[in-house]
Design a protein around this motif. Structure first.
Motif, mmCIF file in Angstrom:
data_model
loop_
_atom_site.group_PDB
_atom_site.id
_atom_site.type_symbol
_atom_site.label_atom_id
_atom_site.label_comp_id
_atom_site.label_asym_id
_atom_site.label_seq_id
_atom_site.Cartn_x
_atom_site.Cartn_y
_atom_site.Cartn_z
ATOM 1 N N THR A 418 0.862 -1.177 0.000
ATOM 2 C CA THR A 418 0.000 0.000 0.000
ATOM 3 C C THR A 418 0.902 1.232 0.000
ATOM 4 N N PRO A 419 0.405 2.405 -0.413
ATOM 5 C CA PRO A 419 1.241 3.613 -0.421
ATOM 6 C C PRO A 419 1.898 3.898 0.929
ATOM 7 N N GLN A 420 1.147 3.739 2.035
ATOM 8 C CA GLN A 420 1.725 4.031 3.338
ATOM 9 C C GLN A 420 2.781 3.008 3.725
ATOM 10 N N THR A 421 2.530 1.723 3.416
ATOM 11 C CA THR A 421 3.516 0.677 3.723
ATOM 12 C C THR A 421 4.803 0.902 2.940
ATOM 13 N N ALA A 422 4.653 1.304 1.658
ATOM 14 C CA ALA A 422 5.828 1.579 0.828
ATOM 15 C C ALA A 422 6.652 2.709 1.432
ATOM 16 N N ARG A 423 5.976 3.760 1.873
ATOM 17 C CA ARG A 423 6.665 4.893 2.504
ATOM 18 C C ARG A 423 7.379 4.446 3.789
ATOM 19 N N ASP A 424 6.680 3.657 4.613
ATOM 20 C CA ASP A 424 7.255 3.197 5.881
ATOM 21 C C ASP A 424 8.480 2.317 5.634
ATOM 22 N N ARG A 425 8.381 1.385 4.654
ATOM 23 C CA ARG A 425 9.497 0.484 4.379
ATOM 24 C C ARG A 425 10.708 1.268 3.862
ATOM 25 N N LEU A 426 10.496 2.208 2.966
ATOM 26 C CA LEU A 426 11.602 3.011 2.440
ATOM 27 C C LEU A 426 12.214 3.866 3.533
ATOM 28 N N GLY A 427 11.366 4.408 4.419
ATOM 29 C CA GLY A 427 11.882 5.209 5.524
ATOM 30 C C GLY A 427 12.754 4.397 6.458
ATOM 31 N N ALA A 428 12.375 3.126 6.680
ATOM 32 C CA ALA A 428 13.163 2.254 7.541
ATOM 33 C C ALA A 428 14.541 1.982 6.968
ATOM 34 N N PHE A 429 14.675 2.125 5.635
ATOM 35 C CA PHE A 429 15.956 1.887 4.973
ATOM 36 C C PHE A 429 16.625 3.188 4.538
ATOM 37 N N MET A 430 16.303 4.268 5.269
ATOM 38 C CA MET A 430 16.980 5.558 5.090
ATOM 39 C C MET A 430 16.642 6.251 3.771
ATOM 40 N N PHE A 431 15.502 5.903 3.161
ATOM 41 C CA PHE A 431 15.018 6.623 1.974
ATOM 42 C C PHE A 431 13.831 7.462 2.430
ATOM 43 N N SER A 432 14.014 8.767 2.491
ATOM 44 C CA SER A 432 12.944 9.626 2.996
ATOM 45 C C SER A 432 12.813 10.863 2.125
ATOM 46 N N GLY A 433 11.715 11.603 2.350
ATOM 47 C CA GLY A 433 11.508 12.846 1.605
ATOM 48 C C GLY A 433 11.462 12.617 0.107
ATOM 49 N N GLU A 434 12.187 13.459 -0.618
ATOM 50 C CA GLU A 434 12.195 13.382 -2.076
ATOM 51 C C GLU A 434 12.993 12.193 -2.599
ATOM 52 N N ASP A 435 13.780 11.561 -1.720
ATOM 53 C CA ASP A 435 14.571 10.397 -2.155
ATOM 54 C C ASP A 435 13.696 9.295 -2.738
ATOM 55 N N VAL A 436 12.478 9.145 -2.227
ATOM 56 C CA VAL A 436 11.620 8.039 -2.664
ATOM 57 C C VAL A 436 11.164 8.208 -4.108
ATOM 58 N N PHE A 437 11.327 9.414 -4.663
ATOM 59 C CA PHE A 437 10.904 9.669 -6.050
ATOM 60 C C PHE A 437 12.082 9.656 -7.030
ATOM 61 N N LYS A 438 13.279 9.265 -6.525
ATOM 62 C CA LYS A 438 14.401 9.050 -7.442
ATOM 63 C C LYS A 438 14.112 7.821 -8.296
ATOM 64 N N THR A 439 14.610 7.820 -9.536
ATOM 65 C CA THR A 439 14.475 6.613 -10.349
ATOM 66 C C THR A 439 15.549 5.606 -9.931
ATOM 67 N N VAL A 440 15.199 4.344 -9.991
ATOM 68 C CA VAL A 440 16.088 3.285 -9.527
ATOM 69 C C VAL A 440 17.413 3.307 -10.283
ATOM 70 N N GLY A 441 17.364 3.633 -11.587
ATOM 71 C CA GLY A 441 18.569 3.630 -12.411
ATOM 72 C C GLY A 441 19.586 4.679 -12.031
ATOM 73 N N THR A 442 19.180 5.708 -11.278
ATOM 74 C CA THR A 442 20.106 6.782 -10.896
ATOM 75 C C THR A 442 20.744 6.539 -9.527
ATOM 76 N N LEU A 443 20.386 5.461 -8.860
ATOM 77 C CA LEU A 443 20.911 5.202 -7.521
ATOM 78 C C LEU A 443 22.368 4.748 -7.586
ATOM 79 N N SER A 444 23.105 5.042 -6.527
ATOM 80 C CA SER A 444 24.479 4.545 -6.407
ATOM 81 C C SER A 444 24.450 3.053 -6.089
ATOM 82 N N GLY A 445 25.618 2.417 -6.138
ATOM 83 C CA GLY A 445 25.691 0.991 -5.832
ATOM 84 C C GLY A 445 25.195 0.678 -4.430
ATOM 85 N N GLY A 446 25.594 1.507 -3.459
ATOM 86 C CA GLY A 446 25.145 1.289 -2.085
ATOM 87 C C GLY A 446 23.646 1.475 -1.934
#
Length: 629
Positions: A418-446
């Protein structure tokens, strides 16, 4: 003498986002210093400024006059068609140029050549000799052997190598350049254990200055003498290796927290008194002046900031109960590419709760073994998983089917959150704020590793398979995944060159070497001890035979005395070895003490072997005399 001086260095890439904020420090000649800090704090940016790749916004950098500085960071681009040998030879560009000039002069040298020509040739010859020109091949062979660059690879195209192979070749080139100041940005990434250990030995013997960025805690413990940690653009200094840094950082945190709490208690007490004085002093000028005095006193108290620890990820592996005895078995398991066979006739059985490290040099087929085990690559032989086994796999090279999707959409579509679960899971892994709208292809290896872990850790599994799980992760992220694995109670099979990680978790080691897997049913520390012992035995077998000593005088009685004396010495030496084994177990967390005790154990084992050889020789001689009688 100062090799590198940094004064008031400032650098920002966005308005309001200052990476380096008036950074100031010195690196002295011969020091081995680590630059530490969370990912994105500006470590690599600092290196790029030091080497002139980018400019600072403000500040000054000075490098000692005449000192040559070299950087291992990104892999440089070489001309098309360059072989590995060509890349290595770029380290000797000046010497090769001198040699070409010498050959040109040699064509002009005759019996009647002018003195000026002879003098010029002598200068070139001396420069070539003093620069190591006659040792180029020997130096190249030595470095290549140490870093595991085989002779056949040196004829291959550099562009055809893997990322790890390119890193090793580029590192070899830098070492061959005889750089005075080495800047190493994650030098152990993509290196296998043997290459890392060789590099550590090289750095320890290196006469110049070393400045390194590394997340390899064993490497930091063994190599560095001082640590500079960058926090909010400012340096914190620690006069020791990684183990010292951990203890000192905690001690500073505890001290600052104590000072903060004492100040807050004092301010609270003064504040309470102040309010009472103000109330009483409405019609009393003396009390009112006393209240103002207390207020001024409160303002003069130096305020200590409340210390904060870095925000940690909050998640653990989902677990599924395991029923049965065997997690999986493989029989007659073989794999290869084309005509090249990586390994053959492997037979292994894994039971519930085991934690197995698969070790081996780069290119031996560790990742191939894992992918063959999971059916991702064709293999011959029989693989059988237990009926209740459900596995989860974190590959070394992270791949997403839809790299154009955002992190948020990836969890919505691929995990059906669900949208809220997705937000909570990403937040638990240090993805917060505008980070969650980055495209996967632009992420660093870490970041890609963190996202894949985020998706993996929600699955209910009882067999976890990890291929280089700590690659691209900074130390805090490595510590987090270690905590998560600590809590995980299922079976673990992993490939890793992170010795800290291997020692912490491996209860069993599989060594992939020479096309076969050797099973060591114990942890990494004992595995290293066994390998060291095997190496010593191999060297002793290669050693020339000792000259036979003449028969001792005194006949059988003298020999009997020698036998009894040797037996007493053997018993004493065995007791000494037992004590050393106990000390080794007690020193499992102290790498330097472990290294010293392992070396001591090897010496004691050698002495015991020599005593046993002497006892066998004397006993045989005594038996021969008895037979003749």
């Amino acid at each position: 003498m100062i090799d590198i001086s940094v004064r008031e260095l400032t650098k920002s890439f966005e308005i309001g986002n200052i990476l380096l904020d008036h950074l100031t420090f010195d690196i002295h000649a011969g020091e081995r210093v680590a630059i530490m800090g969370r990912n994105g704090c500006g470590k690599t940016t600092l290196f790029r400024i030091l080497t002139g790749q980018i400019e600072a916004d403000a500040g000054e950098i000075s490098v000692a006059k005449g000192k040559k500085l070299g950087l291992i960071s990104q892999i440089p681009v070489y001309p098309e068609g360059y072989t590995v040998e060509d890349v290595l030879r770029t380290a000797f560009a000046d010497l090769i140029k001198i040699k070409a000039q010498m050959e040109d002069y040699e064509q002009k040298l005759t019996a009647h050549a002018p003195q000026s020509l002879l003098s010029e040739y002598d200068k070139l010859s001396n420069a070539f000799s003093s620069g190591g020109g006659y040792d180029m091949d020997v130096s190249t062979d030595k470095v290549c052997n140490g870093l595991g660059i085989p002779s056949e690879q040196r004829g291959q195209l550099f562009s055809a190598l893997s990322g790890g192979e390119k890193t090793r070749v580029n590192l070899a080139r830098l070492l061959l350049e005889k750089t005075d100041i080495l800047l190493l940005d994650e030098p152990t990434n993509h290196l296998d254990l043997k290459s890392v250990e060789w590099l550590e030995d090289y750095i320890l013997k290196f006469k110049g200055t070393v400045l390194t960025i590394s997340h390899d805690r064993f490497f930091l413990d063994r190599v560095v003498q001082r640590i500079i940690e960058i926090n909010n653009g400012q340096p914190d200094f620690y006069s020791g290796n990684y183990s010292f840094y951990l203890e000192e950082k905690q001690a500073r945190f505890d001290l600052q927290l104590k000072q903060y709490e004492q100040e807050q208690a004092k301010l609270k007490q003064l504040g309470f008194t102040l309010e009472r004085m103000k109330g009483w002093g409405i019609n009393n000028r003396v009390l009112y002046r006393r209240a103002m005095s207390i207020q001024h006193r409160m303002e003069r108290i130096e305020k200590t900031d409340r210390p904060t620890k870095e925000r940690q990820m909050r998640a653990k592996f989902g677990q599924r109960e395991f029923f049965g005895d065997e997690v999986f078995t493989v029989k007659n398991f073989s794999m290869g590419y084309g005509e090249r066979e990586l390994f053959s006739d492997v037979e292994l059985t894994v039971t519930g709760g085991e934690r197995i490290a698969l070790l081996g040099d780069n290119g031996t087929g560790k990742t191939t073994f894992l992918r063959g085990l999971l059916g991702e690559l064709p293999a011959s032989g029989k693989i059988r998983f237990g009926p209740s086994v459900k596995w989860g796999y974190l590959p070394q090279i992270i791949h997403f089917d839809h790299p154009e999707r955002t992190l948020y959409d990836t969890l919505l579509y691929e995990k059906n959150y669900t949208p809220q679960t997705a937000r909570d899971r990403l937040g638990a892994f240090m993805f917060s704020g505008e980070d969650v709208f980055k495209t996967v292809g632009t992420l660093s290896g870490g970041e890609q590793s963190r996202l894949r872990l985020c998706m993996l850790m929600d699955d209910k599994i009882n067999l976890l398979i990890l291929d280089e799980p700590t690659n691209h992760l900074d130390i805090s992220a490595r510590e987090w995944i270690e905590c998560a694995i600590d809590e995980y109670e299922g079976t673990l099979v992993f490939v890793s060159h992170d010795r800290y990680f291997v020692e912490k978790f491996a209860t069993r080691v599989w060594e992939l070497e020479d096309g076969k897997i050797t099973d060591y049913p114990f942890g990494y520390q004992k595995y290293r001890s066994v390998k060291e012992h095997e190496k010593l035995l191999c060297n002793s077998e290669k050693a020339p035979p000792k000259e036979k000593k003449g028969k001792p005088k005194g006949g059988s009685k003298e020999l009997e005395k020698q036998v009894r004396r040797l037996e007493r010495e053997i018993e004493k030496q065995e007791q000494t070895l037992t004590q050393t084994d106990s000390l080794l177990q007690a020193a499992a967390s102290d790498y330097e003490e472990l290294l010293r005790l392992t070396s001591l154990q090897a010496e004691q084992t050698n002495l015991l072997n020599e005593l046993m050889e002497q006892w066998e020789a004397v006993s045989a001689e005594l038996d021969a005399i008895g037979a003749n009688d």
